[in-house]
Design an enzyme around this catalytic site. Structure first.
Site, PDB file in Angstrom:
ATOM      1  N   ASP A  11     -27.601 114.864  27.493  1.00  0.00           N
ATOM      2  CA  ASP A  11     -28.703 115.099  26.552  1.00  0.00           C
ATOM      3  C   ASP A  11     -30.055 114.687  27.162  1.00  0.00           C
ATOM      4  O   ASP A  11     -30.852 113.994  26.517  1.00  0.00           O
ATOM      5  CB  ASP A  11     -28.442 114.353  25.231  1.00  0.00           C
ATOM      6  CG  ASP A  11     -29.423 114.759  24.127  1.00  0.00           C
ATOM      7  OD1 ASP A  11     -30.035 115.842  24.238  1.00  0.00           O
ATOM      8  OD2 ASP A  11     -29.583 113.987  23.163  1.00  0.00           O
TER       9      ASP A  11
ATOM     10  N   HIS B 245     -27.079 105.470  19.648  1.00  0.00           N
ATOM     11  CA  HIS B 245     -25.773 105.857  20.201  1.00  0.00           C
ATOM     12  C   HIS B 245     -25.704 105.558  21.686  1.00  0.00           C
ATOM     13  O   HIS B 245     -26.729 105.389  22.336  1.00  0.00           O
ATOM     14  CB  HIS B 245     -25.532 107.352  19.978  1.00  0.00           C
ATOM     15  CG  HIS B 245     -26.761 108.181  20.261  1.00  0.00           C
ATOM     16  ND1 HIS B 245     -27.591 108.637  19.260  1.00  0.00           N
ATOM     17  CD2 HIS B 245     -27.334 108.583  21.416  1.00  0.00           C
ATOM     18  CE1 HIS B 245     -28.609 109.303  19.795  1.00  0.00           C
ATOM     19  NE2 HIS B 245     -28.484 109.280  21.103  1.00  0.00           N
TER      20      HIS B 245
ATOM     21  N   GLN C 279     -22.132 111.690  22.243  1.00  0.00           N
ATOM     22  CA  GLN C 279     -23.018 110.575  21.871  1.00  0.00           C
ATOM     23  C   GLN C 279     -22.408 109.849  20.684  1.00  0.00           C
ATOM     24  O   GLN C 279     -22.426 110.350  19.558  1.00  0.00           O
ATOM     25  CB  GLN C 279     -24.425 111.098  21.543  1.00  0.00           C
ATOM     26  CG  GLN C 279     -25.195 111.505  22.794  1.00  0.00           C
ATOM     27  CD  GLN C 279     -26.411 112.372  22.500  1.00  0.00           C
ATOM     28  OE1 GLN C 279     -26.302 113.387  21.797  1.00  0.00           O
ATOM     29  NE2 GLN C 279     -27.559 112.010  23.043  1.00  0.00           N
TER      30      GLN C 279
ATOM     31  N   ARG D 295     -40.288 103.172  23.412  1.00  0.00           N
ATOM     32  CA  ARG D 295     -40.003 104.266  22.486  1.00  0.00           C
ATOM     33  C   ARG D 295     -38.579 104.087  21.959  1.00  0.00           C
ATOM     34  O   ARG D 295     -37.606 104.221  22.695  1.00  0.00           O
ATOM     35  CB  ARG D 295     -40.130 105.603  23.210  1.00  0.00           C
ATOM     36  CG  ARG D 295     -39.822 106.835  22.342  1.00  0.00           C
ATOM     37  CD  ARG D 295     -39.733 108.054  23.250  1.00  0.00           C
ATOM     38  NE  ARG D 295     -39.492 109.313  22.566  1.00  0.00           N
ATOM     39  CZ  ARG D 295     -38.287 109.755  22.176  1.00  0.00           C
ATOM     40  NH1 ARG D 295     -37.209 109.009  22.332  1.00  0.00           N
ATOM     41  NH2 ARG D 295     -38.171 110.940  21.609  1.00  0.00           N
TER      42      ARG D 295
ATOM     43  N   ASP E 124     -35.656 105.360  20.255  1.00  0.00           N
ATOM     44  CA  ASP E 124     -35.165 106.708  19.975  1.00  0.00           C
ATOM     45  C   ASP E 124     -34.389 106.762  18.658  1.00  0.00           C
ATOM     46  O   ASP E 124     -33.542 105.905  18.387  1.00  0.00           O
ATOM     47  CB  ASP E 124     -34.252 107.167  21.125  1.00  0.00           C
ATOM     48  CG  ASP E 124     -33.815 108.607  20.966  1.00  0.00           C
ATOM     49  OD1 ASP E 124     -34.692 109.483  20.922  1.00  0.00           O
ATOM     50  OD2 ASP E 124     -32.591 108.859  20.862  1.00  0.00           O
TER      51      ASP E 124
ATOM     52  N   GLU F 117     -39.523 106.527  17.085  1.00  0.00           N
ATOM     53  CA  GLU F 117     -39.431 107.986  17.211  1.00  0.00           C
ATOM     54  C   GLU F 117     -38.730 108.554  15.981  1.00  0.00           C
ATOM     55  O   GLU F 117     -37.585 108.969  16.028  1.00  0.00           O
ATOM     56  CB  GLU F 117     -38.696 108.382  18.494  1.00  0.00           C
ATOM     57  CG  GLU F 117     -38.763 109.856  18.793  1.00  0.00           C
ATOM     58  CD  GLU F 117     -37.510 110.631  18.403  1.00  0.00           C
ATOM     59  OE1 GLU F 117     -37.607 111.866  18.277  1.00  0.00           O
ATOM     60  OE2 GLU F 117     -36.449 110.012  18.215  1.00  0.00           O
TER      61      GLU F 117
ATOM     62  N   HIS G  30     -40.531 117.052  24.730  1.00  0.00           N
ATOM     63  CA  HIS G  30     -39.289 117.598  25.285  1.00  0.00           C
ATOM     64  C   HIS G  30     -38.391 118.195  24.202  1.00  0.00           C
ATOM     65  O   HIS G  30     -37.452 118.907  24.502  1.00  0.00           O
ATOM     66  CB  HIS G  30     -38.543 116.498  26.034  1.00  0.00           C
ATOM     67  CG  HIS G  30     -38.017 115.451  25.114  1.00  0.00           C
ATOM     68  ND1 HIS G  30     -38.839 114.556  24.460  1.00  0.00           N
ATOM     69  CD2 HIS G  30     -36.747 115.181  24.693  1.00  0.00           C
ATOM     70  CE1 HIS G  30     -38.096 113.778  23.702  1.00  0.00           C
ATOM     71  NE2 HIS G  30     -36.833 114.124  23.814  1.00  0.00           N
ATOM     72  N   ASP G  31     -38.678 117.865  22.937  1.00  0.00           N
ATOM     73  CA  ASP G  31     -37.852 118.367  21.843  1.00  0.00           C
ATOM     74  C   ASP G  31     -38.435 119.657  21.254  1.00  0.00           C
ATOM     75  O   ASP G  31     -39.498 120.115  21.630  1.00  0.00           O
ATOM     76  CB  ASP G  31     -37.720 117.300  20.751  1.00  0.00           C
ATOM     77  CG  ASP G  31     -36.677 116.238  21.108  1.00  0.00           C
ATOM     78  OD1 ASP G  31     -35.743 116.555  21.868  1.00  0.00           O
ATOM     79  OD2 ASP G  31     -36.806 115.106  20.624  1.00  0.00           O
TER      80      ASP G  31
ATOM     81  N   ARG H 163     -33.595 123.665  24.310  1.00  0.00           N
ATOM     82  CA  ARG H 163     -34.783 122.833  24.545  1.00  0.00           C
ATOM     83  C   ARG H 163     -35.105 122.777  26.040  1.00  0.00           C
ATOM     84  O   ARG H 163     -36.230 122.465  26.426  1.00  0.00           O
ATOM     85  CB  ARG H 163     -34.560 121.408  24.002  1.00  0.00           C
ATOM     86  CG  ARG H 163     -34.532 121.340  22.485  1.00  0.00           C
ATOM     87  CD  ARG H 163     -34.210 119.942  21.994  1.00  0.00           C
ATOM     88  NE  ARG H 163     -32.877 119.514  22.403  1.00  0.00           N
ATOM     89  CZ  ARG H 163     -32.395 118.285  22.213  1.00  0.00           C
ATOM     90  NH1 ARG H 163     -33.132 117.370  21.615  1.00  0.00           N
ATOM     91  NH2 ARG H 163     -31.177 117.956  22.592  1.00  0.00           N
TER      92      ARG H 163
HETATM   93  C1  OTU Z   1     -34.266 112.273  19.800  1.00  0.00           C
HETATM   94  O1  OTU Z   1     -34.500 113.368  18.966  1.00  0.00           O
HETATM   95  C2  OTU Z   1     -34.613 112.698  21.211  1.00  0.00           C
HETATM   96  O2  OTU Z   1     -35.986 112.939  21.305  1.00  0.00           O
HETATM   97  C3  OTU Z   1     -33.788 113.913  21.566  1.00  0.00           C
HETATM   98  O3  OTU Z   1     -34.131 114.454  22.808  1.00  0.00           O
HETATM   99  C4  OTU Z   1     -32.338 113.515  21.531  1.00  0.00           C
HETATM  100  O4  OTU Z   1     -31.545 114.655  21.687  1.00  0.00           O
HETATM  101  C5  OTU Z   1     -31.957 112.831  20.220  1.00  0.00           C
HETATM  102  O5  OTU Z   1     -32.914 111.875  19.774  1.00  0.00           O
HETATM  103  C6  OTU Z   1     -30.686 112.079  20.426  1.00  0.00           C
HETATM  104  O6  OTU Z   1     -30.865 110.975  21.276  1.00  0.00           O
HETATM  105  O7  OTU Z   1     -33.532 111.860  16.602  1.00  0.00           O
HETATM  106  O8  OTU Z   1     -35.611 110.957  15.157  1.00  0.00           O
HETATM  107  O9  OTU Z   1     -34.102 118.025  18.384  1.00  0.00           O
HETATM  108  O10 OTU Z   1     -36.141 116.112  17.177  1.00  0.00           O
HETATM  109  O11 OTU Z   1     -32.904 114.708  17.263  1.00  0.00           O
HETATM  110  C7  OTU Z   1     -35.656 112.200  15.692  1.00  0.00           C
HETATM  111  C8  OTU Z   1     -34.004 117.131  17.367  1.00  0.00           C
HETATM  112  C9  OTU Z   1     -34.568 112.441  16.658  1.00  0.00           C
HETATM  113  C10 OTU Z   1     -34.866 115.937  17.646  1.00  0.00           C
HETATM  114  C11 OTU Z   1     -34.262 114.740  17.028  1.00  0.00           C
HETATM  115  C12 OTU Z   1     -34.843 113.487  17.594  1.00  0.00           C
END
Ligand code: OTU
Length: 640
Positions: free
Chosen positions: A137, A180, A248, A278, A280, A322, A389-390, A514
Site C-alpha cells: 500500500d 494497522h 493490513q 503524520r 495515518d 490524517e 498520493h490519495d 491511485r
Molecule cells: C491513508 O488513507 C493513506 O493516506 C492511504 O494511502 C492508505 O492507503 C490508508 O490510509 C491506509 O493506510 O485512512 O483517514 O484512499 O483517503 O484511506 C483517511 C482512501 C485514510 C484514503 C484513506 C486514508
C-alpha cells in the site's frame, strides 16, 4: 483524584536521576502539566489496567527524554514563539516518495538544492520504513517500524538527511501508521504462529459471529480491491479485521499493550528529529460493534494521549491527524478545549471544494462551506493541497450542496463524470477510485495536470486548451498557497507530471489506480523547467513565484486572520488576509469566462497593485472594479 498515581510517577522521575530543578526543569513542568490528562484518559479507556499502563508510560517518557539528543532539545526551544512555528508563512511543503523522486534517501539528499530552488522547506517523505516488496500500500503496510526500507537506504541515511535539513533550516515530516500493520510484521507473524499475547494485538475471531455483527454497520474503504472488513487467514484459522487492504491488519487499541508499543514508536520518531508526525488514518483506531468504527470518541482519547506524551518529551514535534472526514467531524481532531489533540489536519474539504468549483465554474458551495472550515482554533493549522498520493473524495456536506441550489446526488454524479472523462467535452482525464455499486460512491484519481486538462490538451495539441489548463493548475495551486495553513505540493505537480498508466501492468498495483498519479520522476524531463516556453517552465516558475509571494507576506501566517469577501459572482471567490498594518486581497476566477467584479475594500486605502500581474487599480470610496480573465487569480496589495 489521581494523587497516588501522580505521586508515584513523580518519584519515578526523580529517582531516574533527572535534574528537575535544572536542565530537566522544562521536561518536569511539562510532565506535570500533562500527567492529569494522561491519567484521566487512560482510566477512561482502560479502567483497571490504567494504573500499570501509566507506570509504563512514565518509564517511556523518562527513557526517551534522557535519550533525546541535545540538538533536538535546543531546537524544541528555538521553536517556541508567540505563535506555533508551524503556522508560519515561511513554510511550504512537498510530499514525495523517496524512490520515485530520487531513487533512495541519498538521492533525496542530493536534491536539496532543487527544493531550495523551488522554495520548499518542509519535506514529507512518504512511508519509508520496512514493508513487503509487493503488498505494501505504498508503504502504509509496515513490517518494521524502526527499520528503514533497505531499498531506500538505512536509518543512518535518514539521520544524515535530517541533519542536512536542520543545517538548511528545513523541516522533516514522516508518517506513523498507527491503525494497522502489515501481515508480515513480527507481531502478526507471532500471532499467526499462535502466540496469544500477539493475537491480542489484533482483532481475530474463530468464526463469523462477531465479524458479521461488525459488518452490519461498517462501511467499506476499498470495496473494489479489498471488499469487506475481515479476511480469513489460513495460517491461524481466524478471521482478522482488515479495514483497508487484506494484508493490513487492524491493531486492537482495546489492548493497552498496543497503545504502549505505538507510543514507543512515536517517541522513537520524535527522537529521530521529525518536525511533523503524520498520524495515518487516526479516525479508524477504535472499533465498536454497531457503529461505523470511525471517528469514535475513544479514537480521540487515543490521539489525546499521543499528544500528551509527545508534548512532554518532543515538544517541537507537531502532530498531523490524517483524518479525511466530514467537515463537522474534522474540528474534533484539534482537541476539545479540555485535552489537546492534533496541531495540524488536512483541509480535505477545501481541497475537494476547489475541484468542485473547477468542474462547475461555480464557487457557491465553497463559499457556503467557508464558515465551517474556518472555525478551526487559533494555534492549529491546515495542510492545504490540491493533490496528494490519495484519491479525491467529495466529502463536503450535502447541506452545502443543497443550499447552493444543487441536488446532492446529481451534483456528485456530475463531478465524478467530469473528472473521469465520462462527461462529454470534459477536458479532465482521471479515473474513478473505490467505486461502490451498492452506495454509488466513488472517489477520483488523477494528477493535478491531467485533472486540469493538460494531458488531453497536449495530446490534441490545441494551443488555447494548453494555455487554459496551465492557468487552471496555477489557480488551484495559488488558492492552496494563500489559504490559511501550510501548503503541501505533491511531487511532480510542480512540473506538470501527467497521469502514468503503467501501473496497470504491475500486478501489485493494477487494482489500485491511485498509482496513476504517483509519478516516477525523470530528471532529464525535469530540466525542461529551465526552458522558457515549455509547460514545465510555466508551472515550475509559477510555483516558484507563488512561494516567493507567500514568504514575503506576513499576513499569510495563520492566526484566524481571514475575511471572506462578498463578491457578487458565482464564479469568483475572494478573501482578505490581514495583520495590524497590512491587508491583502486574494481573488480567484473559477470559470472560463472573463468577469468584471466590484470588490469592497477598506475606505482609507487608495491604490492597489496585483503582485502577480503588476496591474494597478484605484478605488473609489470603498469600491474597486476589476476584470478577472478566465481562470485568473489576483493578489492585491495596497500601494504606499
Ligand atoms: C491513508 O488513507 C493513506 O493516506 C492511504 O494511502 C492508505 O492507503 C490508508 O490510509 C491506509 O493506510 O485512512 O483517514 O484512499 O483517503 O484511506 C483517511 C482512501 C485514510 C484514503 C484513506 C486514508
Amino acid at each position: 483524584m489521581f494523587e497516588k498515581i501522580i505521586g508515584r510517577a513523580d518519584k519515578k522521575v526523580k529517582d531516574a536521576g533527572l535534574d528537575v530543578a535544572g536542565v530537566d526543569g522544562a521536561f518536569y513542568i511539562r510532565f506535570h502539566r500533562y500527567l492529569p490528562a494522561l491519567c484521566t484518559l487512560c482510566f477512561k479507556l482502560y479502567e483497571e489496567k490504567a494504573e500499570s499502563l501509566l507506570h509504563d508510560i512514565t518509564a517511556l517518557l523518562i527513557q526517551f527524554w534522557k535519550d533525546r539528543p541535545h540538538q533536538l532539545k535546543s531546537r524544541d526551544e528555538e521553536k517556541i514563539g508567540d505563535l506555533p512555528w508551524f503556522t508560519d508563512n515561511n513554510l511550504t511543503g512537498m510530499s514525495l516518495y523517496v524512490d520515485r523522486f530520487a531513487g533512495n534517501l541519498k538521492g533525496v539528499q542530493k536534491k536539496l538544492g532543487y527544493f531550495e530552488e523551488l522554495g520548499v522547506n518542509l519535506l514529507h517523505l512518504m512511508p519509508l520504513m520496512a514493508c513487503p516488496e509487493e503488498q505494501n500500500d505504498g508503504g502504509y503496510a509496515v513490517s518494521d517500524y524502526k527499520l528503514v526500507n533497505p531499498a531506500l537506504g538505512t536509518l543512518k541515511d535518514l539521520m544524515d538527511l535530517q541533519k542536512k535539513l536542520i543545517q538548511k533550516d528545513m523541516y522533516l515530516m514522516l508518517d506513523v501508521v498507527i491503525n494497522h500493520t502489515s501481515d508480515q510484521h513480527l507481531w502478526a507473524q507471532r500471532a499467526k504462529a499462535g502466540e496469544k499475547y500477539y493475537q491480542d494485538f489484533y482483532y481475530m475471531y474463530e468464526n463469523r459471529e462477531i465479524p458479521d455483527r461488525f459488518e452490519l454497520t461498517m462501511p467499506q474503504i476499498f470495496p473494489h480491491s479489498a471488499p469487506g472488513n475481515f479476511t480469513w487467514n489460513e495460517e491461524c484459522y481466524r478471521w482478522i479485521m482488515t479495514v483497508f487492504n487484506q494484508y493490513q491488519w487492524d491493531l486492537n487499541y482495546k489492548n493497552p499493550n498496543v497503545l504502549l508499543a505505538m507510543l514507543e514508536i512515536i517517541l522513537f520518531y520524535g527522537n529521530l528529529g521529525v518536525d511533523i508526525l503524520r498520524i495515518d488514518a487516526p479516525a479508524f483506531v477504535w472499533k465498536k460493534i454497531g457503529t461505523t468504527c470511525q471517528n469514535l470518541e475513544e479514537a480521540h482519547w487515543i490521539l489525546q494521549i499521543m499528544k500528551a506524551v509527545t508534548a512532554i518529551v518532543t515538544p517541537g514535534m507537531a502532530l498531523l491527524g490524517e483524518a479525511i472526514v466530514a467537515p463537522k467531524d474534522i474540528m474534533k481532531y484539534f482537541g476539545n478545549g479540555c485535552f489537546d489533540e492534533c496541531d495540524v489536519a488536512y483541509n480535505a474539504t477545501q481541497m475537494a471544494l476547489q475541484w468542485d468549483a473547477l468542474a462547475t465554474s461555480d464557487i457557491t458551495i465553497m463559499r457556503q462551506s467557508q464558515r465551517e472550515i474556518l472555525e478551526k482554533p487559533v494555534g492549529t493549522t491546515w495542510i492545504n493541497y490540491t493533490r496528494c498520493h490519495d484519491d479525491i473524495g467529495l466529502g463536503y456536506s450535502d447541506e452545502a450542496i443543497s443550499s447552493a441550489g444543487f441536488t446532492p446526488f446529481q451534483h456528485r454524479d456530475f463531478i465524478k463524470k467530469y473528472y473521469s472523462g465520462q462527461y462529454q467535452g470534459t477536458p479532465a482525464k482521471g479515473l474513478l477510485f473505490a467505486e461502490n455499486p451498492l452506495t454509488n460512491d466513488a472517489r477520483i484519481s488523477g494528477s493535478l495536470a491531467s485533472l486540469c486538462g493538460l494531458e488531453r490538451a497536449l495530446q490534441h495539441n490545441i494551443g488555447y486548451e494548453i494555455k487554459e489548463s496551465l492557468q487552471k493548475i496555477l489557480l488551484m495551486q495559488a488558492h492552496a498557497f494563500f489559504y490559511p495553513g501550510i501548503p503541501m505540493i505533491f511531487y511532480g505537480d510542480e512540473l506538470g507530471y501527467q497521469n502514468d498508466y503503467s501501473f496497470e501492468n504491475h500486478p501489485s498495483m493494477a487494482e489500485d489506480n491511485r498509482w496513476v498519479h504517483r509519478p516516477l520522476l525523470d530528471w532529464k524531463k525535469n530540466d525542461l523547467r529551465k526552458s522558457v516556453g515549455t509547460p514545465e517552465h510555466y508551472i515550475f516558475s509559477g510555483f516558484q513565484k507563488l512561494i516567493g509571494i507567500r514568504k514575503k507576506l506576513p499576513c499569510l501566517t495563520d492566526k484566524a486572520n481571514i475575511e471572506i469577501l462578498a463578491v457578487q459572482s458565482r464564479q469568483i471567490i475572494a478573501f482578505a488576509r490581514y495583520t495590524e498594518n497590512s491587508y491583502v486581497i486574494f481573488g480567484f476566477n473559477y470559470s472560463a469566462q472573463k468577469h468584471v467584479v466590484t470588490l469592497e475594500v477598506p475606505s482609507e486605502k487608495d491604490s492597489w497593485r496585483d503582485v502577480w500581474t503588476n496591474d494597478e487599480f484605484r478605488q473609489i470610496s470603498n469600491k474597486m472594479e476589476m476584470v478577472f480573465n478566465p481562470y485568473q487569480f489576483r493578489v492585491l496589495l495596497t500601494l504606499g
